[in-house]
Design a protein around this motif. Structure first.
Motif, PDB file in Angstrom:
ATOM      1  N   GLN A  10      43.740  61.787  55.888  1.00 42.05           N
ATOM      2  CA  GLN A  10      44.955  61.439  56.594  1.00 42.05           C
ATOM      3  C   GLN A  10      45.786  62.708  56.985  1.00 42.05           C
ATOM      4  O   GLN A  10      46.140  63.388  56.218  1.00 42.05           O
ATOM      5  CB  GLN A  10      45.644  60.296  55.892  1.00 42.05           C
ATOM      6  CG  GLN A  10      45.035  59.108  55.674  1.00 42.05           C
ATOM      7  CD  GLN A  10      46.250  58.030  55.303  1.00 42.05           C
ATOM      8  OE1 GLN A  10      46.962  58.107  54.295  1.00 42.05           O
ATOM      9  NE2 GLN A  10      46.204  56.850  55.878  1.00 42.05           N
ATOM     10  N   GLY A  14      47.056  60.066  61.786  1.00 41.22           N
ATOM     11  CA  GLY A  14      45.637  59.571  62.069  1.00 41.22           C
ATOM     12  C   GLY A  14      44.822  60.047  61.017  1.00 41.22           C
ATOM     13  O   GLY A  14      45.321  60.304  59.711  1.00 41.22           O
ATOM     14  N   TRP A  15      43.476  60.604  61.120  1.00 36.26           N
ATOM     15  CA  TRP A  15      42.582  61.206  60.506  1.00 36.26           C
ATOM     16  C   TRP A  15      42.262  62.493  60.962  1.00 36.26           C
ATOM     17  O   TRP A  15      41.929  62.569  62.150  1.00 36.26           O
ATOM     18  CB  TRP A  15      41.531  60.152  60.324  1.00 36.26           C
ATOM     19  CG  TRP A  15      41.842  59.062  59.443  1.00 36.26           C
ATOM     20  CD1 TRP A  15      42.363  57.951  59.994  1.00 36.26           C
ATOM     21  CD2 TRP A  15      41.953  58.699  57.942  1.00 36.26           C
ATOM     22  NE1 TRP A  15      42.779  56.891  59.109  1.00 36.26           N
ATOM     23  CE2 TRP A  15      42.387  57.419  57.979  1.00 36.26           C
ATOM     24  CE3 TRP A  15      41.431  59.434  56.879  1.00 36.26           C
ATOM     25  CZ2 TRP A  15      42.577  56.607  56.446  1.00 36.26           C
ATOM     26  CZ3 TRP A  15      41.722  58.728  55.899  1.00 36.26           C
ATOM     27  CH2 TRP A  15      42.294  57.689  55.718  1.00 36.26           C
ATOM     28  N   GLU A  28      41.777  59.065  65.587  1.00 40.61           N
ATOM     29  CA  GLU A  28      42.327  57.539  65.570  1.00 40.61           C
ATOM     30  C   GLU A  28      41.822  56.987  64.479  1.00 40.61           C
ATOM     31  O   GLU A  28      42.448  56.222  63.988  1.00 40.61           O
ATOM     32  CB  GLU A  28      41.801  57.033  66.827  1.00 40.61           C
ATOM     33  CG  GLU A  28      40.577  56.581  67.026  1.00 40.61           C
ATOM     34  CD  GLU A  28      40.451  55.941  68.596  1.00 40.61           C
ATOM     35  OE1 GLU A  28      39.208  55.232  68.448  1.00 40.61           O
ATOM     36  OE2 GLU A  28      40.889  56.251  69.519  1.00 40.61           O
ATOM     37  N   SER A  29      40.411  57.297  63.905  1.00 41.27           N
ATOM     38  CA  SER A  29      40.196  56.610  62.634  1.00 41.27           C
ATOM     39  C   SER A  29      39.349  57.413  61.735  1.00 41.27           C
ATOM     40  O   SER A  29      39.012  58.455  62.142  1.00 41.27           O
ATOM     41  CB  SER A  29      39.153  55.431  63.090  1.00 41.27           C
ATOM     42  OG  SER A  29      38.034  55.850  63.537  1.00 41.27           O
ATOM     43  N   HIS A  30      39.183  56.995  60.375  1.00 45.36           N
ATOM     44  CA  HIS A  30      38.471  57.682  59.266  1.00 45.36           C
ATOM     45  C   HIS A  30      36.973  57.756  60.115  1.00 45.36           C
ATOM     46  O   HIS A  30      36.485  58.958  59.924  1.00 45.36           O
ATOM     47  CB  HIS A  30      38.453  56.721  58.194  1.00 45.36           C
ATOM     48  CG  HIS A  30      37.885  57.609  57.008  1.00 45.36           C
ATOM     49  ND1 HIS A  30      36.475  57.549  56.942  1.00 45.36           N
ATOM     50  CD2 HIS A  30      38.285  58.156  56.118  1.00 45.36           C
ATOM     51  CE1 HIS A  30      36.055  57.879  55.574  1.00 45.36           C
ATOM     52  NE2 HIS A  30      37.097  58.639  55.064  1.00 45.36           N
TER      53      HIS A  30
END
Length: 79
Positions: A10, A14-15, A28-30
């Motif tokens: 993280q 975000g990631w 925006e996402s893992h």
């Protein structure tokens, strides 16, 4: 042989992936960060031409080196 590990973490709301203390851009996402790390890891092991490279270390210092086209690291993605 050198081993480079891309860690999904993280970061900044975000990631991102992290290598040796240095973060990538924020995703925006893992899943998106993992796909980007997997793509970068695959590109890093491809042999190519001997060329000059520049990179930033974890302390924010930039380095210039000559990278032999056949001297590729082993890569891994975790997280």
């Amino acid at each position: 042989m050198t081993k480079v590990t891309y860690k999904i973490v993280q970061h900044d709301g975000g990631w991102a992936y992290q290598v040796d203390g240095v973060f990538s851009e924020t995703f925006e996402s893992h899943d998106v960060a993992r796909r980007a790390a997997e793509r970068a890891a695959k590109e890093q092991v491809v042999a190519g031409n001997t060329t000059g490279i520049s990179y930033e270390d974890k302390d924010g210092h930039w380095h210039e080196e000559l990278s032999k086209g056949d001297d590729r690291p082993e890569t891994d993605v975790k997280g």
